[in-house]
Write a protein that holds these residues in place. Structure first.
Motif, PDB file in Angstrom:
ATOM      1  N   GLN A   1       0.837  -1.198   0.000  1.00  0.00           N
ATOM      2  CA  GLN A   1       0.000   0.000   0.000  1.00  0.00           C
ATOM      3  C   GLN A   1       0.878   1.257   0.000  1.00  0.00           C
ATOM      4  O   GLN A   1       0.656   2.180  -0.780  1.00  0.00           O
ATOM      5  CB  GLN A   1      -0.925  -0.015   1.229  1.00  0.00           C
ATOM      6  CG  GLN A   1      -1.922   1.135   1.289  1.00  0.00           C
ATOM      7  CD  GLN A   1      -3.003   1.029   0.217  1.00  0.00           C
ATOM      8  OE1 GLN A   1      -3.285  -0.063  -0.270  1.00  0.00           O
ATOM      9  NE2 GLN A   1      -3.581   2.152  -0.175  1.00  0.00           N
TER      10      GLN A   1
ATOM     11  N   LEU B   1       3.850   1.538  -0.992  1.00  0.00           N
ATOM     12  CA  LEU B   1       4.538   1.597  -2.280  1.00  0.00           C
ATOM     13  C   LEU B   1       3.612   2.225  -3.319  1.00  0.00           C
ATOM     14  O   LEU B   1       4.004   3.134  -4.064  1.00  0.00           O
ATOM     15  CB  LEU B   1       4.911   0.166  -2.676  1.00  0.00           C
ATOM     16  CG  LEU B   1       5.848  -0.020  -3.867  1.00  0.00           C
ATOM     17  CD1 LEU B   1       7.239   0.476  -3.504  1.00  0.00           C
ATOM     18  CD2 LEU B   1       5.918  -1.504  -4.245  1.00  0.00           C
ATOM     19  N   ALA B   2       2.361   1.768  -3.352  1.00  0.00           N
ATOM     20  CA  ALA B   2       1.396   2.296  -4.334  1.00  0.00           C
ATOM     21  C   ALA B   2       1.151   3.779  -4.120  1.00  0.00           C
ATOM     22  O   ALA B   2       0.902   4.521  -5.060  1.00  0.00           O
ATOM     23  CB  ALA B   2       0.077   1.530  -4.244  1.00  0.00           C
ATOM     24  N   GLU B   3       1.253   4.214  -2.870  1.00  0.00           N
ATOM     25  CA  GLU B   3       0.959   5.605  -2.563  1.00  0.00           C
ATOM     26  C   GLU B   3       2.183   6.500  -2.673  1.00  0.00           C
ATOM     27  O   GLU B   3       2.069   7.714  -2.518  1.00  0.00           O
ATOM     28  CB  GLU B   3       0.348   5.705  -1.159  1.00  0.00           C
ATOM     29  CG  GLU B   3      -1.014   5.028  -1.079  1.00  0.00           C
ATOM     30  CD  GLU B   3      -1.672   5.131   0.281  1.00  0.00           C
ATOM     31  OE1 GLU B   3      -1.091   5.768   1.186  1.00  0.00           O
ATOM     32  OE2 GLU B   3      -2.771   4.581   0.429  1.00  0.00           O
TER      33      GLU B   3
END
Lengths: 480, 480
Positions: B69, B71-73
C-alpha cells in the motif's frame, strides 16, 4: 362579473370573481396587466374612484386603495385636476412576451445510458438523509442558522477531515478545510486563489474531465494538456509545460481508469517541490476500489503542495451538492474569501446533516452497500464485454464506476456512438474527453478508439443489453 | 504494544492497539505519519516484512500488504536487492505543522446585537423545513437526484415566479427564473452576464449594501455611487454617471429605509428605456411591510429592463441558502451558463423542499407569523427611541427589519459605535454603508450622523435595553 368601460370602445375588462380572494387585489392585478399589455395606454385617464366603484359594485375605499397602490408602484400618475392617468411605460411593444430562451425539451432518455459520472440514483440513502436533516434542525444551534462562517460549518470540516484521514490516508485538519457546493465550485475557488498567488498556467490531463480548461481560463489561468498513459499523467511532459499547477485524478483517472503509478506519484511530488508547484487532486470516486484498499490521497503524501478536492456527488448524490477543499494553509484564506464574495456559503442545515450522516456511521454503511452494487455491475460488465468483444478490452475496472472499452483499431468512435444512439444506447467516445487546445499546434496525436462506459446508474440487465448493442453497433460500422 | 527499531537509536514507534481496528491499517497510518514527520528519513530502509511481522506480532501477510500500500501511494520505494526504503519526500522541514491561517476566535457575542440583515433566527420554521425535506425525499423523481437542470428545479422556478407574481406583483414566468444559492450568487452571475453584454459600468446606491462595489469589480464592471435621498435613489444623478446598469433596493432602501418614490420609479424606468439600461432590483425584505400592502416589484413594472433578485435569507434563514434571479429573456442563458460553470447548481432536494414549503401554504403562514413578531419589535423600537432620543429620530420603519436612527448633529458615529460596543451593544453607523469610491474625487460629502438598527434578531427586551444604552453612549460622547 365583467365590467367594461370605454373611450370609443370596450378596451378594458375587469372581471371580478367573488370567490377568488380580495377584490382590491383582483382589480390591482388586472389593471397592472392591462397597463403592461398596452390595453390601457399612456396618458389614458382611469375612471374616477367613485365611478369605478359603482361599475364594479365594490366600496369606493377599495378603489382608492387600488389607485394608491398603483401610484406608489409607478403604474399611474395623478395630478390635481386631471385625475389618475396611466404613466409612461417603457417602449418596445407589448412587454409581456414569450421568452426568447426556452429550454429545449430534454432528449428522450436512452434505454441504456452509459453516461460517465452518475452514481446509482436509485440507491441514494434518502431516508438517512431525511433523518439527518431532521436531526440537524433539532440540534443545530440557533446562531448557526444565520450567515455561516465563510469556511463552512466547523463541525462538518472536522468530520470531513477526519474521514479523509481515516479513509483516504490524508492528514488535513479542520482549519485547512473549506466547505463548498461540490467539486466544480471548489475548483473555481482554488484556481482563482492560485491566480492571486501568481500562478499563470495549469496543466490538465489529456484525456481528462471535460470543461476544466474553460474553468481554468475563467479563473485567469492558461490551461495546457499533458498526456496520460497507462501509468497516469506523464510527469516528464508536465515538467516541459512550465506550468506551476496541475489538476489530476490520481486514484482512478478520468476517463481512462488507470491509477497514477507509484514512481509517478513520487515524481509528481518531486516536481511540485522543485517548481514550488501546486497539485490539485480530484479525488472523485476513490471510495470505490474493488481489488484492494484504495490508494491514499496525494494530500497525505505531500500536504504542503496538494489541494485535495472532494464531494459527495459520487458517494451520495449530485443533488446534495456538498464538497470540500483541503488546502495548504497559505491558500486557505484566499479560498475562503473567494467563497465569501461569490456566494457567502453553502446551506448550513445541509452541512450539519452531512456531518451527522458521516458521524452516525450511516455514510460508511451506505458506501459499503453501494460498493457491492457497483462490484456486481462491474463483474457483469467485464463478462459481457469479454463475450462481445473478446478478452482484455476493458481498462480501469479496479475502481470507480466507469471503465474504458477499447474498440478494434480503425473503428470510428464517433460513428459507433451515433449508431448506438439510434439503437437506444447512450455512450461517449474517448475523444469526448480530449483536451481541445487553444492553439492547434499543441493538439496531441490520435489515440486508439475507445468508449467510456459509466456503469454507476445502469442495472445489470441494462449493462448486458447495452454491451450487446454496442457490439452490434461496432459490427455495423465495420460492415458499412 | 509498542515496538521500536533502530539504526543508532529508537527512531520509530509503532504502537498497536488490539481493540482499535485492523492492525494493518494502524501500521500503515503510523508509518505514513513517521515518513511525513521525517522520523523516518529519505532512503532509510524499513525492516524486512518478516522482521517487522515478528516484532509486531502480526502475520507476515499483513506487513506485506502494508508495504504494498505504501509503495502504491509513493511513501516507499522498492528495488531488487535493497529492500523497501523511504521515498524522497518534499523538502521544507517537517511537513505537518499548525496552519498559518487560524480563524480568529469569534468575538464574544454582544448582549444586544443590532446587526443589519439577520432575521429572527429563533423563528425559523425548522419543523416545517424538516417536513418539506422529508416530503422531497419521498416525492422527488429519482432522475432529479443527478446533476440538475442548470437553471434550477423547474418546480421551484414555477412556484417562485407564481409567488413573485402574487405577492410582489411581478410578471416573470419559470423560463425567466434561475435558482441560485442566495442573493449574492445571483448578483455575481447577473453582473458577469451584463459584462458579457457589453455593459461596463454599474451605479450603486450611496449609502447602500456593503461590498457590492467589490462584487461588481470582480465581474469586470466599474462601480460608481449615486446618492440616496428621502425618495430613494436620485435618478437625475444616475443619468449623469453614464452607467447602463443600476443596482438598488427600491422597496425598502438599505440602509436608510426609504422607499423609492412613485415619480422616481417612473423616472427610473424611463432612464432604462432611454439608455437600454438594466435595473437590478434587490428585493430583500419587501415581504415585511407594516403600514400597507408592499409596493410591487419593479420587475412587474418594467420586465424588459429589470433583473429581480430575491432569496429566502430574510424570510426563512440564511442557512437555507436559496434564492432566484428573474431576468429578461435575453440574459437568462448567460446567467445559466455562469451558474453551470461556477458550481453546476443548488441542492436539488432543498429546491424541491422549498417548492413544497411554498405550495403547502407553510411559507405564507410563516411570513404572517414573523411579520407580527417584527411589527411588535418595531413598535417597541419606535417607543424606546422616542423616549430616549425624542420624536422623529427614526426613519424607514414602514417595512423590513431595520431602521435608521438619526443622531444629534455633530455626534461622531464612530465614537458612539465604539462606546456602545464597550457597553455590550453592537451596532453600525450609517458611514459603514457609504460607498468608498476608487477615486477620491467621486467621494460624496458627509451626511448627518445616524445608526442602522437591525431589529430582526433581537427580542423586545433587548431592543429597549439596547436603545437606552445607545442613548447613554451618545450622551457620553457629547460630554467627553
Amino acid at each position: 362579473m365583467t365590467v367594461e368601460w370605454a373611450r370609443g370602445g370596450p378596451d378594458l375588462l375587469v372581471a371580478l370573481d367573488r370567490g377568488a380572494g380580495p377584490l382590491g387585489v383582483q382589480i390591482q392585478d388586472q389593471l397592472r396587466a392591462a397597463i403592461r399589455d398596452r390595453r390601457l395606454s399612456l396618458g389614458e385617464r382611469l375612471p374616477s374612484t367613485r365611478r369605478l366603484a359603482a361599475l364594479l359594485g365594490v366600496s369606493r375605499g377599495t378603489v382608492v386603495d387600488v389607485y394608491e397602490q398603483l401610484l406608489a408602484e409607478g403604474y399611474v400618475e395623478s395630478a390635481v385636476g386631471s385625475g389618475t392617468r396611466v404613466a409612461a411605460m417603457p417602449a418596445g411593444g407589448p412587454v409581456r412576451h414569450a421568452p426568447d430562451v426556452v429550454a429545449a425539451a430534454p432528449p428522450r432518455p436512452a434505454e441504456v445510458d452509459f453516461e460517465y459520472g452518475i452514481p446509482d440514483l436509485g440507491s441514494v440513502p434518502l431516508t438517512a438523509w431525511s433523518w439527518a436533516v431532521a436531526e440537524a434542525t433539532r440540534t443545530l444551534p440557533t446562531a448557526e442558522l444565520g450567515d455561516e462562517d465563510p469556511a463552512g460549518s466547523r463541525h462538518l470540516r472536522e468530520v470531513v477531515t477526519a474521514y479523509h484521514r481515516r479513509v483516504r490516508s490524508g492528514c488535513a485538519v479542520a482549519e485547512e478545510a473549506v466547505v463548498v457546493s461540490g467539486f466544480r465550485q471548489g475548483l473555481a475557488f482554488a484556481l482563482a486563489t492560485l491566480a492571486q498567488h501568481g500562478i499563470r498556467r495549469i496543466a490538465l490531463e489529456d484525456p481528462g474531465p471535460r470543461e476544466h480548461d474553460v474553468i481554468a481560463r475563467r479563473a485567469g489561468l492558461d490551461a495546457v494538456p499533458v498526456p496520460v498513459d497507462d501509468h497516469g499523467l506523464d510527469v516528464g511532459r508536465l515538467r516541459e509545460t512550465g506550468a506551476r499547477a496541475v489538476l489530476l485524478t490520481p486514484a482512478h483517472q478520468c476517463p481512462t481508469g488507470v491509477a497514477l503509478g507509484p514512481s509517478r506519484r513520487r515524481d509528481l511530488v518531486a516536481w511540485a517541490d522543485e517548481v514550488d508547484g501546486v497539485i490539485l487532486e480530484d479525488d472523485y470516486d476513490a471510495e470505490f476500489r474493488y481489488d484492494r484498499q484504495p490508494v491514499g490521497s496525494l494530500q497525505g503524501l505531500d500536504p504542503a503542495h496538494v489541494i485535495a478536492l472532494g464531494s459527495v456527488s459520487k458517494t451520495l448524490a449530485p443533488a446534495i451538492r456538498l464538497g470540500w477543499v483541503l488546502a495548504p494553509p497559505r491558500f486557505v484564506a484566499g479560498i475562503v474569501e473567494e467563497k465569501r464574495l461569490s456566494c457567502r456559503g453553502a446551506p448550513g442545515l445541509d452541512q450539519e446533516a452531512l456531518a451527522l450522516l458521516m458521524e452516525s456511521g450511516r455514510f460508511d454503511r451506505h458506501l459499503r452497500r453501494v460498493r457491492e452494487i457497483y462490484r456486481a455491475r462491474r463483474d457483469v460488465l467485464a463478462a459481457a464485454a469479454e463475450l462481445a468483444f473478446g478478452p482484455d478490452r476493458l481498462q480501469g475496472l479496479a475502481a470507480g464506476c466507469h471503465a474504458l472499452l477499447r474498440l478494434p483499431e480503425g473503428t470510428s468512435e464517433r460513428a459507433v456512438v451515433a449508431t448506438a444512439a439510434t439503437m437506444g444506447v447512450r455512450v461517449n467516445g474517448l475523444g469526448h474527453y480530449r483536451f481541445v487546445a487553444a492553439d492547434a499546434e499543441a493538439e496531441p496525436g490520435p489515440r486508439p478508439p475507445a468508449l467510456v462506459l459509466g456503469f454507476g446508474n445502469v442495472t445489470e440487465q441494462q449493462i448486458s443489453r447495452g454491451i450487446r448493442t454496442l457490439a452490434k453497433a461496432v459490427r455495423h460500422r465495420e460492415i458499412s
